[in-house]
Write a protein that holds these residues in place. Sequence first.
Motif, PDB file in Angstrom:
ATOM      1  N   ILE A  51      -6.064  -2.520  -4.260  1.00 58.73           N
ATOM      2  CA  ILE A  51      -5.917  -3.965  -4.065  1.00 58.73           C
ATOM      3  C   ILE A  51      -4.521  -4.303  -3.563  1.00 58.73           C
ATOM      4  CG2 ILE A  51      -5.948  -6.212  -5.223  1.00 58.73           C
ATOM      5  CD1 ILE A  51      -7.999  -5.036  -7.189  1.00 58.73           C
ATOM      6  N   LEU A  52      -3.502  -3.656  -4.144  1.00 54.53           N
ATOM      7  CA  LEU A  52      -2.121  -3.914  -3.738  1.00 54.53           C
ATOM      8  C   LEU A  52      -1.923  -3.676  -2.251  1.00 54.53           C
ATOM      9  CD1 LEU A  52       0.917  -4.386  -4.377  1.00 54.53           C
ATOM     10  CD2 LEU A  52       1.070  -1.931  -4.857  1.00 54.53           C
ATOM     11  N   LEU A  53      -2.361  -2.523  -1.760  1.00 49.45           N
ATOM     12  CA  LEU A  53      -2.157  -2.185  -0.346  1.00 49.45           C
ATOM     13  C   LEU A  53      -2.948  -3.113   0.572  1.00 49.45           C
ATOM     14  CD1 LEU A  53      -2.180   1.729  -0.474  1.00 49.45           C
ATOM     15  CD2 LEU A  53      -0.218   0.203  -0.228  1.00 49.45           C
ATOM     16  N   LEU A  54      -4.184  -3.398   0.195  1.00 48.08           N
ATOM     17  CA  LEU A  54      -5.018  -4.218   1.085  1.00 48.08           C
ATOM     18  C   LEU A  54      -4.571  -5.673   1.113  1.00 48.08           C
ATOM     19  CD1 LEU A  54      -8.541  -2.668   0.463  1.00 48.08           C
ATOM     20  CD2 LEU A  54      -7.304  -2.753   2.618  1.00 48.08           C
ATOM     21  N   GLU A  55      -4.222  -6.243  -0.036  1.00 48.95           N
ATOM     22  CA  GLU A  55      -3.804  -7.652  -0.002  1.00 48.95           C
ATOM     23  C   GLU A  55      -2.441  -7.810   0.680  1.00 48.95           C
ATOM     24  OE1 GLU A  55      -1.307  -9.277  -1.821  1.00 48.95           O
ATOM     25  OE2 GLU A  55      -0.605  -7.622  -3.062  1.00 48.95           O
ATOM     26  N   SER A  56      -1.538  -6.831   0.495  1.00 52.80           N
ATOM     27  CA  SER A  56      -0.224  -6.910   1.144  1.00 52.80           C
ATOM     28  C   SER A  56      -0.339  -6.715   2.648  1.00 52.80           C
ATOM     29  CB  SER A  56       0.712  -5.848   0.557  1.00 52.80           C
ATOM     30  OG  SER A  56       0.925  -6.042  -0.805  1.00 52.80           O
ATOM     31  N   LEU A  57      -1.055  -5.668   3.046  1.00 56.91           N
ATOM     32  CA  LEU A  57      -1.187  -5.365   4.474  1.00 56.91           C
ATOM     33  C   LEU A  57      -2.023  -6.414   5.198  1.00 56.91           C
ATOM     34  CD1 LEU A  57      -1.651  -1.490   4.292  1.00 56.91           C
ATOM     35  CD2 LEU A  57       0.378  -2.757   5.024  1.00 56.91           C
ATOM     36  N   SER A  58      -3.034  -6.954   4.529  1.00 53.51           N
ATOM     37  CA  SER A  58      -3.850  -7.997   5.163  1.00 53.51           C
ATOM     38  C   SER A  58      -3.017  -9.244   5.440  1.00 53.51           C
ATOM     39  CB  SER A  58      -5.040  -8.359   4.266  1.00 53.51           C
ATOM     40  OG  SER A  58      -5.920  -7.274   4.132  1.00 53.51           O
ATOM     41  N   ALA A  59      -2.197  -9.644   4.468  1.00 52.23           N
ATOM     42  CA  ALA A  59      -1.311 -10.789   4.689  1.00 52.23           C
ATOM     43  C   ALA A  59      -0.360 -10.500   5.834  1.00 52.23           C
ATOM     44  CB  ALA A  59      -0.545 -11.105   3.409  1.00 52.23           C
ATOM     45  N   PHE A  60       0.201  -9.294   5.855  1.00 54.04           N
ATOM     46  CA  PHE A  60       1.123  -8.912   6.918  1.00 54.04           C
ATOM     47  C   PHE A  60       0.456  -9.001   8.289  1.00 54.04           C
ATOM     48  CE2 PHE A  60       2.594  -5.503   9.759  1.00 54.04           C
ATOM     49  CZ  PHE A  60       3.913  -5.877   9.934  1.00 54.04           C
TER      50      PHE A  60
END
Length: 555
Positions: free
Chosen positions: A96-105
Amino acid sequence: MEIDIHSINMILLLGVVLFGGTLTGRLFQKWKIPQVVGYIGLGLILGQTGLNIINGKIITSLRPFSTFALGLIGFMIGGELKIQTIKKFGKQFVTILLLESLSAFVVVFIFITSLSFFFFKDMRIALSLGLLMGAISSATAPAATTDVLWENKTRGPLTTIILGIVAMDDAVSLLLFAVATSVAGILTGQDGGSLLASLGGLAWEIGISVALGAGLGFLLYIIIRGFVDEDKILAFSIGAILLLIGLAQSLAVDVILATMAMGFFISNFAPRRSKETFHLVEKFTPPVYVLFFVMVGATLNVKGLTFVTVSMALVYLVGRMGGKTAGSIIGALLSKAPGSVRKYLPLCLFSQAGVAIGLSIVAGQTFPGVIGDTIVLVVTATTFVVQIIGPASVKYAVSKAGEVGLNISEQDLIRQSRGADLADADIPVIGEGENLRSILNIFATRDNLYYPVSDKDNRLMGILSIEKLKDTFIASDLSDYLLAHDIMDKVNYTASMDTEAAEIYSIFQKSHVASIPVVDKDGKVEGMIEYRRMQQHLSRRLSELKEKARRMEEE
């Protein structure tokens, strides 16, 4: 002796901020709005956006205090992260951490790059703005989010995931920002630093932060393990946190990460001793948090916004919220997170503050001109918005997930209860004229050890206990002729249904009585509170809450 008028003004200001902030937070609580929104709202009124009473000079002078507050927040978050929990939810954390951070980016990068090119007609500026603001958008403010969780005593899978995400989100954001700064520096011909140097510096910062936190955590454990005096434990704990913050600043590493590592070490490697430490630090933090969030609100300055920056702020806001929402949902689905996490986690990732503003200032200094000015204004304006809606969204999410009030202690339960919650309202009332045979029948059919004795109008006259009954049979040859009035004990303390449980508990502790009758304003009996049964009630209630949280985590 010369009096420093500026010192007096600063003390007065701190008094206004603390008193006003606490009052505002209390009002917002009554309106079912997270208290942190009230703190920030007062800061907006007093600060640069409003009356400018708290101006830039004052904000700068109080910056060490804000850093101390962030350190306390990091320490408390670290204490919530247990190795057992990480093992259980580790896959979900990372996914979840990687996907929510990278998606926002990615979403913010695409949106801001497109809009920037439309306004500035320069692809290098557009790409630089997209990269830098995309990296900043991945950060989630831990302070406001965790304040809502602690205020509402939440516990469960959603709370656990939130704490894990906000604890590590900043590290991902720093990594993305290091890469974005290097690429933007190449695009614009400014010194953004090489990519390898940026990544090396980030690795150094994370490594030293963790090492410092673990080292100071071990030192604190060694010092306090032999203490029983709460004052000394609190003094050493706060001193260790301040020492760690100072060392982190001297070495130019992340304060939150360092204090989080310290809290994590103590919580996991000295679990028994750490409970008291965290409890004492938690009791110390409320005024610090009030001052901190008022200062956060005062820091926000949205004056000077233009049509361009307003447009970019709206696009940034939509892109960030949309990216985090999509990424967290996809991450929760892929990692098979509980249903409450899939439904409500997106609402808990909107807040941004310290790290985002800090990175925007770094970007402004590294890329002076249109890029830096735009980033500072956009991030400040959007922080203004999300710091208001973010806490309310978190409260809504944890409430809908059913996790509010599951992380409470016995003292919390006592503070929330009144006499009506503890009283045995169905207890038989013994008339003062009843004989021993009738009294024995009452004792035989119930497991109560104490009963109220009343007159014919149901007004309290005394207390009859099982011990007194036993003594009567042993000591008296006339037991068959005795009435309740003859063997009852005098009543020293009474309570009403509205009496706060904390007051009742205090009577039990200080006076060493075993029972307290409950009466109305006319002295008529309404029930009985036994210390033994009260403890059983509290223990049973705590067990029920823990079991509910455990079932939610296993779903």
